[in-house]
Motif scaffolding. Structure first.
Motif, mmCIF file in Angstrom:
data_model
loop_
_atom_site.group_PDB
_atom_site.id
_atom_site.type_symbol
_atom_site.label_atom_id
_atom_site.label_comp_id
_atom_site.label_asym_id
_atom_site.label_seq_id
_atom_site.Cartn_x
_atom_site.Cartn_y
_atom_site.Cartn_z
ATOM 1 N N ASN A 220 -2.726 44.650 -56.492
ATOM 2 C CA ASN A 220 -1.612 45.536 -56.156
ATOM 3 C C ASN A 220 -1.822 46.868 -56.874
ATOM 4 O O ASN A 220 -1.851 46.921 -58.108
ATOM 5 C CB ASN A 220 -0.279 44.911 -56.578
ATOM 6 N N TRP A 221 -1.963 47.930 -56.100
ATOM 7 C CA TRP A 221 -2.257 49.251 -56.646
ATOM 8 C C TRP A 221 -0.994 50.106 -56.608
ATOM 9 O O TRP A 221 -0.297 50.154 -55.594
ATOM 10 C CB TRP A 221 -3.359 49.932 -55.846
ATOM 11 N N HIS A 222 -0.724 50.801 -57.716
ATOM 12 C CA HIS A 222 0.454 51.672 -57.813
ATOM 13 C C HIS A 222 0.003 52.998 -58.431
ATOM 14 O O HIS A 222 -0.454 53.036 -59.582
ATOM 15 C CB HIS A 222 1.550 51.039 -58.680
ATOM 16 N N ASP A 223 0.114 54.056 -57.673
ATOM 17 C CA ASP A 223 -0.272 55.393 -58.139
ATOM 18 C C ASP A 223 0.993 56.230 -58.310
ATOM 19 O O ASP A 223 1.634 56.617 -57.332
ATOM 20 C CB ASP A 223 -1.217 56.047 -57.134
ATOM 21 N N GLN A 224 1.360 56.520 -59.546
ATOM 22 C CA GLN A 224 2.566 57.280 -59.846
ATOM 23 C C GLN A 224 2.263 58.716 -60.270
ATOM 24 O O GLN A 224 3.144 59.412 -60.759
ATOM 25 C CB GLN A 224 3.363 56.575 -60.941
ATOM 26 N N VAL A 225 1.023 59.141 -60.116
ATOM 27 C CA VAL A 225 0.641 60.504 -60.497
ATOM 28 C C VAL A 225 1.034 61.451 -59.368
ATOM 29 O O VAL A 225 0.676 61.225 -58.208
ATOM 30 C CB VAL A 225 -0.868 60.589 -60.782
ATOM 31 N N ASP A 280 -2.340 62.626 -70.856
ATOM 32 C CA ASP A 280 -3.242 61.486 -70.675
ATOM 33 C C ASP A 280 -3.019 60.822 -69.322
ATOM 34 O O ASP A 280 -1.865 60.637 -68.891
ATOM 35 C CB ASP A 280 -3.036 60.445 -71.779
ATOM 36 N N TRP A 281 -4.132 60.502 -68.681
ATOM 37 C CA TRP A 281 -4.082 59.639 -67.495
ATOM 38 C C TRP A 281 -4.170 58.203 -67.975
ATOM 39 O O TRP A 281 -5.118 57.831 -68.681
ATOM 40 C CB TRP A 281 -5.238 59.970 -66.555
ATOM 41 N N VAL A 282 -3.186 57.399 -67.646
ATOM 42 C CA VAL A 282 -3.087 56.023 -68.144
ATOM 43 C C VAL A 282 -3.295 55.074 -66.977
ATOM 44 O O VAL A 282 -2.536 55.103 -65.999
ATOM 45 C CB VAL A 282 -1.730 55.755 -68.817
#
Length: 358
Positions: A220-225, A280-282
């Motif tokens: 499950n992929w979640h991209d919040q950027v 930071d990219w987390v």
């Protein structure tokens, strides 16, 4: 606090209390040997944890001030002198305690830095060994790959429409391209050549690579950027992140087999979350695993840790690679089921970002 610390603290408290009573009975503030009460206080600051040490120090200072309550058979000027002696000893005790406390903190920090340096040196030695073996392996593989290509070309002339030969040629060509890519990656690392990786594209590349390599794993992929940012790295970043995803997939697959001998209709999923935290990219990777299979979290990525699924070289290489780009990796555990001995393993990768424009 250990049993030894408790015994030493109790012994020093008894010595300090006894010394205060003896000084009280033999002249109190007028006793010239009252300064010897500083000895157990100094020993406490050197031997005990800080809380116990300051407890002994507090008892010693209280014993010194207690001497002021005794009657001194002297005239007023000498009383003032003895009181000044007590206050001086109290000040000396406080100065001694603060100084030893500060020195111990400095020593502890230096010891931690030395241990960290030794761990890094040991890890670098392991990485050099792995890199040397990989370079030797790629050199040895290149020759048989070329031989296989020549043999396939000869077979193709005899059987031009054979589907199996076509598939074999595709796989050999893929291996050849992988070797060329590896050499390009090695050149980038050698020359310290860095390039910006847009985080949305990087996450999509990870998703595509995992889907191709591990189609049996549900993620499950979640991209919040929201804003366009990039991380500056070389071509080793993608394999390093992909290795951590493979580790999570292996752990999820092993846990699934442990829970159910037959394949499940809905396999255990790994969760991948990308977000920004300040600059930071987390990237957070979560998977379910067995507590018996996992080493302590502080040791992950620091050294080779053999297990039933390997020696931990992939994690070690990933940790070192991300660290080269000013990033850091941390692991934590969250209990899911104590009955089944299951935990949630969360790997957090942090990389500094920079503004990105097409």
């Amino acid at each position: 606090m250990t049993k030894r610390d408790s015994i030493v603290a109790l012994l020093l408290l008894l010595i300090t209390l006894t010394a205060s009573v003896v000084i009280w009975q033999h002249g109190a503030a007028a006793n010239p040997y009252a300064v010897l009460a500083l000895v157990p206080m100094a020993a406490a600051m050197l031997l005990l944890p800080f809380r116990l040490a300051w407890l002994v120090m507090g008892l010693g200072i209280a014993g010194q001030l207690w001497q002021l309550q005794a009657e001194l058979p002297t005239h007023h000027q000498m009383d003032t002198h003895y009181r000044a002696m007590v206050y001086g000893q109290v000040f000396a005790a406080l100065l001694l305690g603060v100084t030893l406390h500060w020195l111990r903190v400095r020593i502890v920090r230096q010891q931690q830095a030395i241990r960290s340096l030794q761990q890094r040196q040991h890890r670098d030695e392991q990485l050099v060994s792995i890199g040397t073996a990989a370079a030797q392996f790629s050199h040895e593989v290149a020759s048989p790959i070329q031989t296989i290509q020549f043999l396939l070309e000869d077979a193709r002339q005899q059987y031009p429409n054979d589907a199996d030969l076509q598939l074999a040629e595709q796989q050999v060509k893929r291996i050849h391209n992988l070797l060329l890519d590896w050499r390009q990656v090695a050149e980038d690392v050698r020359t310290h050549r860095l390039m910006p990786f847009e985080v949305h594209q990087l996450l999509q590349q990870l998703q595509d690579a995992l889907l191709i390599a591990r189609p049996d794993i549900h993620a499950n992929w979640h991209d919040q950027v929201q804003q366009p940012v990039a991380v500056r790295a070389d071509r080793t970043l993608l394999p390093a992140l992909l290795s951590l995803l493979h580790n999570a997939a292996d752990a999820a697959q092993a846990t699934q087999q442990q829970l159910e001998p037959e394949p499940l209709a809905h396999p255990l999923a790994i969760e991948v979350l990308a977000a920004l935290d300040g600059n930071d990219w987390v990237l957070t990777i979560s998977n379910t695993g067995s507590a018996d299979e996992l080493p302590p979290a502080p040791q992950l990525g620091q050294q080779l840790l053999p297990s039933s699924r390997g020696a931990g070289a992939g994690t070690l290489l990933s940790y070192s690679t991300i660290e080269r780009f000013q990033g850091r990796v941390s692991w934590r555990r969250e209990l899911i089921s104590s009955a089944e001995n299951l935990i949630q393993v969360v790997a957090e990768i942090r990389l500094p970002t920079e503004p990105y424009s097409d």
